[in-house]
Design a protein around this motif. Structure first.
Motif, mmCIF file in Angstrom:
data_model
loop_
_atom_site.group_PDB
_atom_site.id
_atom_site.type_symbol
_atom_site.label_atom_id
_atom_site.label_comp_id
_atom_site.label_asym_id
_atom_site.label_seq_id
_atom_site.Cartn_x
_atom_site.Cartn_y
_atom_site.Cartn_z
ATOM 1 N N VAL A 6 -6.574 -7.820 -7.420
ATOM 2 C CA VAL A 6 -6.981 -9.180 -7.076
ATOM 3 C C VAL A 6 -5.806 -9.943 -6.457
ATOM 4 C CG1 VAL A 6 -8.085 -11.270 -8.004
ATOM 5 C CG2 VAL A 6 -8.567 -9.062 -9.023
ATOM 6 N N PHE A 7 -4.671 -9.300 -6.409
ATOM 7 C CA PHE A 7 -3.448 -9.942 -5.923
ATOM 8 C C PHE A 7 -3.630 -10.545 -4.533
ATOM 9 C CE2 PHE A 7 0.455 -9.460 -3.404
ATOM 10 C CZ PHE A 7 1.317 -10.268 -4.118
ATOM 11 N N PHE A 8 -4.223 -9.787 -3.605
ATOM 12 C CA PHE A 8 -4.353 -10.253 -2.225
ATOM 13 C C PHE A 8 -5.249 -11.485 -2.133
ATOM 14 C CE2 PHE A 8 -3.659 -5.600 -1.885
ATOM 15 C CZ PHE A 8 -2.427 -5.637 -1.260
ATOM 16 N N ALA A 9 -6.388 -11.448 -2.822
ATOM 17 C CA ALA A 9 -7.295 -12.594 -2.804
ATOM 18 C C ALA A 9 -6.641 -13.808 -3.442
ATOM 19 C CB ALA A 9 -8.596 -12.236 -3.527
ATOM 20 N N ALA A 10 -5.865 -13.588 -4.515
ATOM 21 C CA ALA A 10 -5.195 -14.701 -5.193
ATOM 22 C C ALA A 10 -4.144 -15.340 -4.295
ATOM 23 C CB ALA A 10 -4.557 -14.203 -6.491
ATOM 24 N N MET A 11 -3.416 -14.533 -3.537
ATOM 25 C CA MET A 11 -2.406 -15.061 -2.621
ATOM 26 C C MET A 11 -3.037 -15.984 -1.585
ATOM 27 S SD MET A 11 0.733 -14.000 -3.316
ATOM 28 C CE MET A 11 1.662 -13.997 -1.774
ATOM 29 N N LYS A 12 -4.185 -15.575 -1.065
ATOM 30 C CA LYS A 12 -4.868 -16.411 -0.075
ATOM 31 C C LYS A 12 -5.439 -17.674 -0.721
ATOM 32 C CE LYS A 12 -8.732 -16.479 3.161
ATOM 33 N NZ LYS A 12 -9.911 -15.736 3.713
ATOM 34 N N HIS A 13 -6.065 -17.507 -1.881
ATOM 35 C CA HIS A 13 -6.715 -18.628 -2.551
ATOM 36 C C HIS A 13 -5.716 -19.711 -2.934
ATOM 37 C CE1 HIS A 13 -8.496 -20.781 -6.042
ATOM 38 N NE2 HIS A 13 -9.607 -20.688 -5.320
ATOM 39 N N GLU A 14 -4.500 -19.315 -3.321
ATOM 40 C CA GLU A 14 -3.487 -20.278 -3.750
ATOM 41 C C GLU A 14 -2.661 -20.832 -2.589
ATOM 42 O OE1 GLU A 14 -3.219 -21.472 -6.759
ATOM 43 O OE2 GLU A 14 -4.889 -20.222 -7.441
ATOM 44 N N MET A 128 4.170 11.346 -6.153
ATOM 45 C CA MET A 128 3.386 10.425 -6.971
ATOM 46 C C MET A 128 3.820 8.972 -6.796
ATOM 47 S SD MET A 128 2.558 12.581 -10.403
ATOM 48 C CE MET A 128 0.845 12.051 -10.277
ATOM 49 N N ASN A 129 2.831 8.118 -6.843
ATOM 50 C CA ASN A 129 3.017 6.689 -6.643
ATOM 51 C C ASN A 129 3.828 6.060 -7.767
ATOM 52 O OD1 ASN A 129 2.633 3.962 -5.978
ATOM 53 N ND2 ASN A 129 0.673 3.891 -7.052
ATOM 54 N N MET A 130 4.825 5.256 -7.406
ATOM 55 C CA MET A 130 5.637 4.524 -8.389
ATOM 56 C C MET A 130 5.251 3.041 -8.458
ATOM 57 S SD MET A 130 9.401 6.168 -7.628
ATOM 58 C CE MET A 130 10.177 5.439 -9.068
ATOM 59 N N SER A 131 4.197 2.664 -7.746
ATOM 60 C CA SER A 131 3.730 1.266 -7.714
ATOM 61 C C SER A 131 4.812 0.312 -7.232
ATOM 62 C CB SER A 131 3.221 0.841 -9.104
ATOM 63 O OG SER A 131 2.069 1.560 -9.444
ATOM 64 N N GLN A 132 5.509 0.731 -6.176
ATOM 65 C CA GLN A 132 6.476 -0.125 -5.493
ATOM 66 C C GLN A 132 6.138 -0.093 -4.008
ATOM 67 O OE1 GLN A 132 10.665 0.338 -6.684
ATOM 68 N NE2 GLN A 132 9.969 1.714 -8.300
ATOM 69 N N PHE A 133 5.806 -1.259 -3.458
ATOM 70 C CA PHE A 133 5.280 -1.311 -2.099
ATOM 71 C C PHE A 133 6.071 -2.279 -1.222
ATOM 72 C CE2 PHE A 133 1.792 -0.286 -4.961
ATOM 73 C CZ PHE A 133 1.260 0.849 -4.360
ATOM 74 N N TYR A 134 6.107 -1.926 0.046
ATOM 75 C CA TYR A 134 6.651 -2.812 1.083
ATOM 76 C C TYR A 134 5.506 -3.190 2.008
ATOM 77 C CZ TYR A 134 8.566 -3.963 5.688
ATOM 78 O OH TYR A 134 8.822 -4.557 6.893
ATOM 79 N N PHE A 135 5.442 -4.472 2.396
ATOM 80 C CA PHE A 135 4.455 -4.936 3.370
ATOM 81 C C PHE A 135 5.156 -5.762 4.441
ATOM 82 C CE2 PHE A 135 1.768 -4.196 -0.321
ATOM 83 C CZ PHE A 135 0.640 -3.601 0.248
ATOM 84 N N ARG A 136 4.863 -5.435 5.684
ATOM 85 C CA ARG A 136 5.298 -6.318 6.762
ATOM 86 C C ARG A 136 4.399 -7.537 6.774
ATOM 87 N NH1 ARG A 136 8.701 -6.091 10.990
ATOM 88 N NH2 ARG A 136 9.299 -3.975 10.401
ATOM 89 N N GLY A 137 4.959 -8.692 7.122
ATOM 90 C CA GLY A 137 4.238 -9.953 7.017
ATOM 91 C C GLY A 137 2.890 -9.979 7.702
ATOM 92 N N GLU A 182 -11.826 -1.385 -11.110
ATOM 93 C CA GLU A 182 -10.576 -2.045 -10.741
ATOM 94 C C GLU A 182 -10.250 -1.805 -9.270
ATOM 95 O OE1 GLU A 182 -7.246 -1.082 -13.131
ATOM 96 O OE2 GLU A 182 -8.201 -1.643 -15.027
ATOM 97 N N ARG A 183 -9.388 -2.668 -8.748
ATOM 98 C CA ARG A 183 -8.808 -2.485 -7.421
ATOM 99 C C ARG A 183 -7.296 -2.457 -7.563
ATOM 100 N NH1 ARG A 183 -12.525 -6.684 -3.813
ATOM 101 N NH2 ARG A 183 -14.308 -5.271 -3.540
ATOM 102 N N PHE A 184 -6.646 -1.686 -6.670
ATOM 103 C CA PHE A 184 -5.204 -1.520 -6.744
ATOM 104 C C PHE A 184 -4.531 -1.999 -5.469
ATOM 105 C CE2 PHE A 184 -6.469 2.382 -9.384
ATOM 106 C CZ PHE A 184 -6.549 1.629 -10.542
ATOM 107 N N VAL A 185 -3.274 -2.403 -5.596
ATOM 108 C CA VAL A 185 -2.503 -2.828 -4.428
ATOM 109 C C VAL A 185 -2.421 -1.705 -3.397
ATOM 110 C CG1 VAL A 185 -0.197 -3.487 -3.632
ATOM 111 C CG2 VAL A 185 -1.161 -4.562 -5.656
ATOM 112 N N GLY A 186 -2.283 -0.465 -3.874
ATOM 113 C CA GLY A 186 -2.172 0.677 -2.966
ATOM 114 C C GLY A 186 -3.392 0.922 -2.112
#
Length: 252
Positions: A6-14, A128-137, A182-186
């Motif tokens: 829900v992180f992405f939706a929360a970022m937009k909503h706030e 295996m995924n370590m749940s550490q992500f980079y995103f370009r703006g 659930e939904r994941f950042v990945g």
């Protein structure tokens, strides 16, 4: 947010997406808090992704066994796809080949896939995924505007009310009597055409702390951190007097 997807939706909503844009922030680092040895905003990782100019990147670690519950970073190959976006695969598109990065959850793969090996030696699915992500703006904005629609079913133990008696029922600890979506950042990887990963050793960067008891308990995390600190101190020439009292992180 209640769950990471829900992180992405929360970022937009706030209104934080607009704030990031106004502040000129073009590189974002997102990570799970469960890893006690997390290297927050690791400059090597962020620098790699920035230099490669990829929309998304992630840290991965070598796989150790079949029971690990983490996702795999893979390249998904598709033959035949709707290139022009008209809603159908036409004759000239039937043999087009497309490869996309993907994060696949181990719990969603069959045992045959999990046990697959390359040349009978190493695991075919091994990063295996370590749940550490980079995103370009720009890519992060696009994901927040139109988040991925993928859902993951997670089996959980869940107390419930018996509708016949009105009494609360507490299933045994080993029971998996409910399915949580659930939904994941990945999942954002499904929206990009290219991504990169940085493979790092587990030792010194991974101490997953999730439960009071084994296997991912607090004592394991403390010992892992102690082991890392012992190596750092020893690597610069320091030595411990009365080493029999030093916890080198070797106990489990």
């Amino acid at each position: 947010p209640t769950v990471e997807g829900v992180f992405f939706a929360a970022m937009k909503h706030e209104g934080l997406v607009e704030e990031l844009r106004c502040r000129g922030i073009d590189h974002l680092y997102i990570a799970s808090q469960d890893n006690l040895l997390l290297r927050i905003a690791d400059p090597t990782f962020l620098g790699l992704c920035a230099c490669l100019k990829v929309p998304c990147g992630m840290k991965v670690m070598p796989r150790e066994n079949l029971e690990e519950p983490y996702g795999f970073f893979v390249s998904h190959r598709t033959v035949g796809f709707d290139e022009d976006g008209d809603g159908k695969i036409e004759d000239h598109e039937r043999f087009l080949v497309r490869q996309k990065p993907m994060l696949v959850e181990s719990r969603e793969l069959s045992p045959a896939f999990l046990m697959s090996k390359r040349n009978g030696v190493s695991f075919l699915y091994k990063h295996m995924n370590m749940s550490q992500f980079y995103f370009r703006g720009s890519f992060f904005e696009r994901v927040c505007e139109k988040p991925p629609k993928m859902w993951h079913g997670i089996f959980r133990r869940q107390p419930y009310i018996n509708p016949m008696t009105g009494v609360e029922v507490n299933p045994p600890g080993s029971a998996k009597n409910s399915l949580r979506l659930e939904r994941f950042v990945g999942d954002a990887l499904e929206l990009c055409r290219s991504a990169t990963s940085m493979l790092v050793p587990r030792e010194g960067e991974w101490a997953y702390v999730k439960h009071i008891e084994a296997p991912h308990n607090l004592m394991f995390g403390i010992f892992s951190m102690s082991q890392l600190h012992f190596r750092w101190i020893s690597s610069v020439g320091a030595r411990f007097v009365g080493g029999e009292y030093v916890d080198k992180g070797t106990r489990r």
